[in-house]
Design a protein around this motif. Structure first.
Motif, short mmCIF file in Angstrom:
data_model
loop_
_atom_site.label_atom_id
_atom_site.label_comp_id
_atom_site.label_asym_id
_atom_site.label_seq_id
_atom_site.Cartn_x
_atom_site.Cartn_y
_atom_site.Cartn_z
N GLU A 98 0.83 -1.21 0.00
CA GLU A 98 0.00 0.00 0.00
C GLU A 98 0.87 1.26 0.00
O GLU A 98 0.53 2.25 -0.67
CB GLU A 98 -0.92 -0.01 1.22
CG GLU A 98 -2.05 -1.01 1.11
CD GLU A 98 -2.88 -1.11 2.39
OE1 GLU A 98 -2.54 -0.44 3.39
OE2 GLU A 98 -3.84 -1.88 2.38
N ASN A 99 1.97 1.25 0.73
CA ASN A 99 2.89 2.40 0.72
C ASN A 99 3.47 2.60 -0.68
O ASN A 99 3.58 3.74 -1.17
CB ASN A 99 4.01 2.21 1.73
CG ASN A 99 3.52 2.39 3.15
OD1 ASN A 99 2.51 3.04 3.38
ND2 ASN A 99 4.24 1.80 4.10
N ILE A 100 3.87 1.51 -1.33
CA ILE A 100 4.45 1.61 -2.68
C ILE A 100 3.42 2.15 -3.66
O ILE A 100 3.70 3.03 -4.49
CB ILE A 100 4.99 0.25 -3.14
CG1 ILE A 100 6.22 -0.13 -2.30
CG2 ILE A 100 5.33 0.25 -4.61
CD1 ILE A 100 6.68 -1.56 -2.50
N VAL A 101 2.20 1.63 -3.58
CA VAL A 101 1.14 2.10 -4.48
C VAL A 101 0.84 3.57 -4.22
O VAL A 101 0.64 4.34 -5.16
CB VAL A 101 -0.12 1.22 -4.31
CG1 VAL A 101 -1.32 1.83 -5.01
CG2 VAL A 101 0.12 -0.20 -4.82
N ARG A 103 2.96 5.82 -3.17
CA ARG A 103 4.06 6.60 -3.75
C ARG A 103 3.91 6.68 -5.27
O ARG A 103 4.16 7.73 -5.86
CB ARG A 103 5.41 5.97 -3.38
CG ARG A 103 5.83 6.29 -1.97
CD ARG A 103 7.29 5.98 -1.74
NE ARG A 103 7.62 4.62 -2.18
CZ ARG A 103 8.19 3.70 -1.43
NH1 ARG A 103 8.51 3.98 -0.19
NH2 ARG A 103 8.46 2.51 -1.90
N HIS A 104 3.55 5.54 -5.90
CA HIS A 104 3.34 5.58 -7.36
C HIS A 104 2.22 6.54 -7.73
O HIS A 104 2.34 7.31 -8.71
CB HIS A 104 3.02 4.18 -7.89
CG HIS A 104 4.21 3.28 -7.96
ND1 HIS A 104 4.10 1.93 -8.12
CD2 HIS A 104 5.54 3.50 -7.87
CE1 HIS A 104 5.29 1.37 -8.15
NE2 HIS A 104 6.19 2.33 -7.99
N GLU A 105 1.14 6.52 -6.97
CA GLU A 105 0.03 7.45 -7.25
C GLU A 105 0.50 8.88 -7.10
O GLU A 105 0.19 9.74 -7.94
CB GLU A 105 -1.14 7.19 -6.29
CG GLU A 105 -1.92 5.93 -6.59
CD GLU A 105 -3.02 5.67 -5.56
OE1 GLU A 105 -3.04 6.33 -4.49
OE2 GLU A 105 -3.86 4.80 -5.83
N ASP A 106 1.24 9.15 -6.03
CA ASP A 106 1.75 10.51 -5.81
C ASP A 106 2.69 10.92 -6.96
O ASP A 106 2.60 12.04 -7.47
CB ASP A 106 2.50 10.62 -4.47
CG ASP A 106 1.56 10.52 -3.28
OD1 ASP A 106 0.34 10.71 -3.48
OD2 ASP A 106 2.05 10.23 -2.17
N HIS A 107 3.55 10.03 -7.38
CA HIS A 107 4.49 10.32 -8.47
C HIS A 107 3.73 10.58 -9.77
O HIS A 107 4.06 11.52 -10.51
CB HIS A 107 5.47 9.16 -8.64
CG HIS A 107 6.38 9.32 -9.79
ND1 HIS A 107 7.38 10.28 -9.80
CD2 HIS A 107 6.47 8.67 -10.99
CE1 HIS A 107 8.04 10.22 -10.94
NE2 HIS A 107 7.50 9.22 -11.69
N LEU A 108 2.76 9.76 -10.03
CA LEU A 108 2.01 9.94 -11.27
C LEU A 108 1.17 11.21 -11.23
O LEU A 108 1.03 11.90 -12.25
CB LEU A 108 1.10 8.73 -11.53
CG LEU A 108 1.83 7.42 -11.89
CD1 LEU A 108 0.83 6.26 -11.97
CD2 LEU A 108 2.56 7.58 -13.20
N GLU A 110 1.91 13.95 -9.54
CA GLU A 110 2.83 15.08 -9.61
C GLU A 110 3.39 15.22 -11.03
O GLU A 110 3.69 16.32 -11.46
CB GLU A 110 3.97 14.90 -8.61
CG GLU A 110 3.56 15.08 -7.19
CD GLU A 110 4.70 14.80 -6.23
OE1 GLU A 110 5.85 14.60 -6.65
OE2 GLU A 110 4.43 14.76 -5.02
#
Length: 113
Positions: A98-101, A103-108, A110
């Motif tokens: 869930e933490n990785i997902v 971060r990916h959502e935040d990266h995408l 941004e």
């Protein structure tokens, strides 16, 4: 001293006493017979109750069955502890995923800005 007995009165008294004794003996016999019949019925009821208790006791588990059950419960307890450890590991893995997902959502998100 000369005592004269009246035979008719004496026979009446003797007959009354004999009839009273016979009646008393017969009443005593009837009472004993009734008591025996009552005890026989009571003994029959106790026998049926004893048979029911014997059947119940026969169906109960024995010492060996209880020991086997205790071993099985101990084995299940160990398996549950193992499952608990696996579930705790899965919970930690899911938290990392869930933490990785996130971060990916935040990266995408941004990256679109």
């Amino acid at each position: 001293m000369n005592i004269a007995f009246d035979f008719t009165v004496t026979m009446g008294v003797i007959a009354t006493v004999v009839i009273a004794i016979v009646g008393w003996v017969r009443a005593g016999r009837k009472t004993v017979a009734d008591k025996i019949d009552g005890l026989d019925g009571r003994l029959s009821r106790h026998e049926s109750r004893l048979t029911a208790v014997e059947q119940t006791v026969t169906g109960l588990p024995g010492k060996d069955h209880i020991h086997d059950l205790r071993l099985e419960l101990t084995e299940m307890r160990g398996e549950l502890k193992e499952m608990r450890a696996v579930m705790e590991g899965n919970t930690k893995i899911m938290a990392r995923v869930e933490n990785i997902v996130a971060r990916h959502e935040d990266h995408l998100l941004e990256g679109r800005k």
